[in-house]
Design an enzyme around this catalytic site. Structure first.
Site, PDB file in Angstrom:
ATOM      1  N   GLU A 584      -0.902 -14.904  -4.508  1.00 60.17           N
ATOM      2  CA  GLU A 584      -1.934 -15.175  -3.502  1.00 60.17           C
ATOM      3  C   GLU A 584      -2.598 -16.505  -3.815  1.00 60.17           C
ATOM      4  OE1 GLU A 584      -4.747 -11.995  -2.835  1.00 60.17           O
ATOM      5  OE2 GLU A 584      -6.387 -13.421  -2.434  1.00 60.17           O
ATOM      6  N   GLU A 589     -12.929 -19.367  -0.395  1.00 59.11           N
ATOM      7  CA  GLU A 589     -13.688 -18.135  -0.176  1.00 59.11           C
ATOM      8  C   GLU A 589     -15.170 -18.477  -0.276  1.00 59.11           C
ATOM      9  OE1 GLU A 589     -11.729 -14.201  -1.616  1.00 59.11           O
ATOM     10  OE2 GLU A 589     -11.390 -15.683  -3.189  1.00 59.11           O
TER      11      GLU A 589
END
Length: 697
Positions: A584, A589
């Site tokens: 990933e 974020e």
């Protein structure tokens, strides 16, 4: 990785105290005999058999700070301290008439532990220095204890450890230049020195050690000079494989690792050549675990570096310049609730109110959707029942209510009986709520002031009220001091929207101490209904997938507390190999509860969840202006960039990582969950806007 082992030969020394054989001692209790058997395989396992006439039970003090109980006198103890160690074991026989007899034996036990060489054990005479991972989020984190306040590994707890970024603040800047050196002398003894430049960062609860007066964590002049010896041992308790190395370090003479919480014992969660991630327990609050992250190199600042890209050819993009739904040639949707293990509160939809292209930008909007539905159950009159019919009330919720602790999204509180009829006309009952988005194992527990007597009582009854027939109710009794000691029994509801009494057979429960009652309603089932929040998650899976390149996303982020927007990529083989094997890449974020700080991360086997390779940077206008979030992904490295300048994480890629095959994009806003945290009670809606996404190769 080369391993070093402590190898010793187990020696058993048994010293029996003598009792006269010409009559019973203290009434009918007599003839206590203790026989130990020490395994010689390095496991530290000792089997103890105690016998005595007239004995009701046996108590054991194992000499290492732990104790045990047995009705039969048979007990197996596994010692954890590495090497050859002597223990004084005290065995007490308890008579039916209240009398007791005590016997003391000495055992010498060998424990063989494999020690990771990265701690410093490369060869005799070698050393290794670790530095605080000051540039990474989570260099100091607070999370639940290993055995946890909920007592079991129902979810990946340390992923939800709250991170405290202390570097850069005046009151804590002494914390960020510590150096921790492990050394091995010519005899193989492991030692440790903390060089904190003359100042220690203290937890406020321990400030008196340094004579401090601050009202929050602060740096104090505190002498930590001198070498400490380090003892390696196995970790005891509820430690699942894959979540820890199973090894802990004990420092002599009050030694500690950078942050002072009174502890000298550190469990190694993850260790590689470049990362040391540990957990320790606050000596003033055993329910609190502190997490520390160290790297093998001093922190280096970014901010002035420019990305010298090797990719200039635009090969794919979405400029979001046609109003309506996202381009179906580029995007499809993930739909549903729960957040795939992250404990999120939203349900993902493809509704225009949650995802649309408008005015030249993609808008992903998280919304509060009103009252949350799910499943609500009630229970009352938790009662022990003996085989002859005698009962003992454990909790009837009519007095001071117990303190409930929920987990997995569920919660419990005491309310007025909503259906005072049939089998239950009492005034107050417990209400268990399992909303949409809760985990299938969600539940709640409360602790008892005294342990349950399962010698006298062989079952437990609970009055329950459930909305449907066939709901599984799981009862778990547990030792709150040792989560390895528990018993679980299931029952199934037979009526809907009415009170009934469920009985849980405890006749086969092991002879443990049970002072915690845990109840799961609808165990194994995700609740149905409308989620309290809706949002959207779009992805390019099976539409656009690529290997290597420069990805640039221009976005403006939401501000509301509890929002968790992300721009990221997932390995295209996810459906075949699962996560984290697929890999990933988190380009960006953001957490509304920590506004204007963005982070990037890489998740892959050995480094995922709470141990991912991560870094963060301050973007003061992230929620009010558009910024460029970039990843440059090559066969040799992965670099994360904000606004073409600040390189805040650079990763050495290799053939051993999953970052050498196709990935697809995901863009979403989660609400709450392990990273999103507490949701602002006044939240109504908030939006992430994406101007474009571009791939260069």
């Amino acid at each position: 990785m080369k391993k070093f082992k402590y190898v010793f030969i187990a020696l058993l020394i048994i010293a029996f105290s003598c009792e006269e054989d010409d009559g019973p001692v203290n009434g009918p209790l007599a003839n206590l005999s203790v026989t130990p058997e020490v395994q010689d395989d390095g496991s530290g396992t000792v089997t103890i058999r105690a016998t005595a006439s007239g004995a009701k039970s046996f108590s054991f003090d194992f000499g290492d700070g732990t104790t045990g109980e047995s009705l039969t006198g048979f007990i197996v103890k596994t010692y954890e301290m590495a090497g050859e160690n002597n223990y004084t074991v005290t065995v007490t026989a308890n008579g039916n008439d209240g009398s007791s007899l005590t016997e003391t034996i000495q055992v010498t036990v060998t424990v063989t532990v494999e020690i990771p060489e990265e701690v410093g054990l490369l060869t005799n005479g070698s050393s290794k220095t670790w530095f605080l991972a000051a540039s990474q989020p989570g260099h100091l984190g607070l999370g639940p204890a290993r055995e946890g306040i909920d007592g079991d590994w129902w979810y990946p707890k340390w992923y939800s450890a709250q991170a405290f970024e202390k570097c850069g603040a005046d009151i804590s800047d002494c914390f960020c230049d510590d150096e921790l050196t492990f050394s091995v002398d010519s005899t193989g003894e492991l030692s440790y020195v903390l060089d904190n430049k003359g100042q220690t960062f203290f937890n406020v609860a321990h400030k008196e050690v340094a004579g401090g007066a601050e009202t929050e964590d602060a740096c104090y002049d505190f002498d930590t000079s001198g070498s400490k010896t380090v003892t390696i041992s196995s970790v005891s308790g509820n430690v699942p494989e894959g979540e820890t190395t199973g090894i802990q370090m004990d420092f002599s003479d009050g030694g500690f690792m950078s942050y002072y919480v009174g502890s000298s014992t550190y469990e190694i969660l993850t260790i590689t050549e470049d990362l040391l991630y540990v957990r320790t327990y606050d000596t003033m609050n055993a329910d609190l675990a502190w997490y520390l992250r160290f790297t093998s190199a001093p922190a280096t600042g970014g901010g002035d570096e420019n990305l010298e890209t090797i990719y200039d050819n635009l090969v794919w993009s979405d400029e979001f310049d046609i109003d309506g739904a996202p381009n179906p040639a580029n995007w499809t949707y993930d739909l549903g609730a729960g957040g795939w293990g992250n404990g999120e509160s939203q349900s993902y939809t493809d509704n225009p109110e949650n995802v649309r292209v408008e005015d030249g930008v993609l808008k992903i909007t998280a919304k509060a959707s009103g009252d949350a539905s799910g499943a609500t159950h009630y229970y009352d009159d938790v009662t022990l029942v003996a085989s002859g019919g005698a009962t003992s009330t454990v909790e009837d919720f009519e007095g001071t209510p117990p303190a409930f602790t929920g987990f997995g999204g569920a919660s419990t509180t005491v309310v007025d009986n909503p259906d005072a009829s049939g089998e239950n006309t009492s005034l107050s009952v417990a209400e268990s709520t399992k909303p949409v988005g809760a985990e299938v194992w969600a539940g709640s527990f409360f602790d008892l002031p005294t342990p349950l007597d399962l010698n006298t009582y062989t079952s437990m009854s609970v009055k329950t009220w459930s909305p449907e027939v066939g709901a599984v109710v799981r009862l778990k009794l547990e030792n709150k001091a040792n989560a390895d000691e528990f018993v679980e029994v299931d029952a199934t509801t037979a009526v809907a929207e009415a009170w009934e009494t469920l009985t849980f057979d405890l006749s086969a429960a092991p002879a443990f101490t049970y002072d915690r009652v845990v109840l799961f309603f609808d165990f194994g089932v995700s609740p149905l209904g409308d989620a309290a929040y809706t949002s959207a998650r779009i992805k390019s899976e099976n539409l656009y997938e690529f290997t290597y390149g420069r990805v640039e996303v221009r976005a403006k982020l939401p501000t509301a507390g509890g929002t968790w927007p992300a721009l990221w990529a997932l390995g295209a083989n996810f459906a075949d190999v699962g996560w984290p094997t697929c890999g990933e890449i988190d380009i960006m974020e953001h957490v509304g509860n920590n506004p204007n700080v963005t982070s990037s991360a890489l998740h892959y086997p050995g480094n995922f969840g709470g141990t991912a390779v991560t870094a963060s940077t301050s973007v003061p206008t992230a929620t009010s202006e558009f910024h460029n979030y970039t990843v440059e992904w090559t066969p040799e490295s992965i670099k994360f960039v904000v606004d073409d300048e600040l390189i805040h994480l650079s990763f050495v890629n290799s053939t051993d990582t999953p970052f050498n095959s196709d990935f697809f994009f995901i863009m979403n806003i989660a609400v709450g969950g392990t990273l999103g945290g507490a949701i602002d009670p006044a939240f109504t809606e908030d939006t992430m806007e994406v101007d474009y996404i571009r791939v260069y190769q």
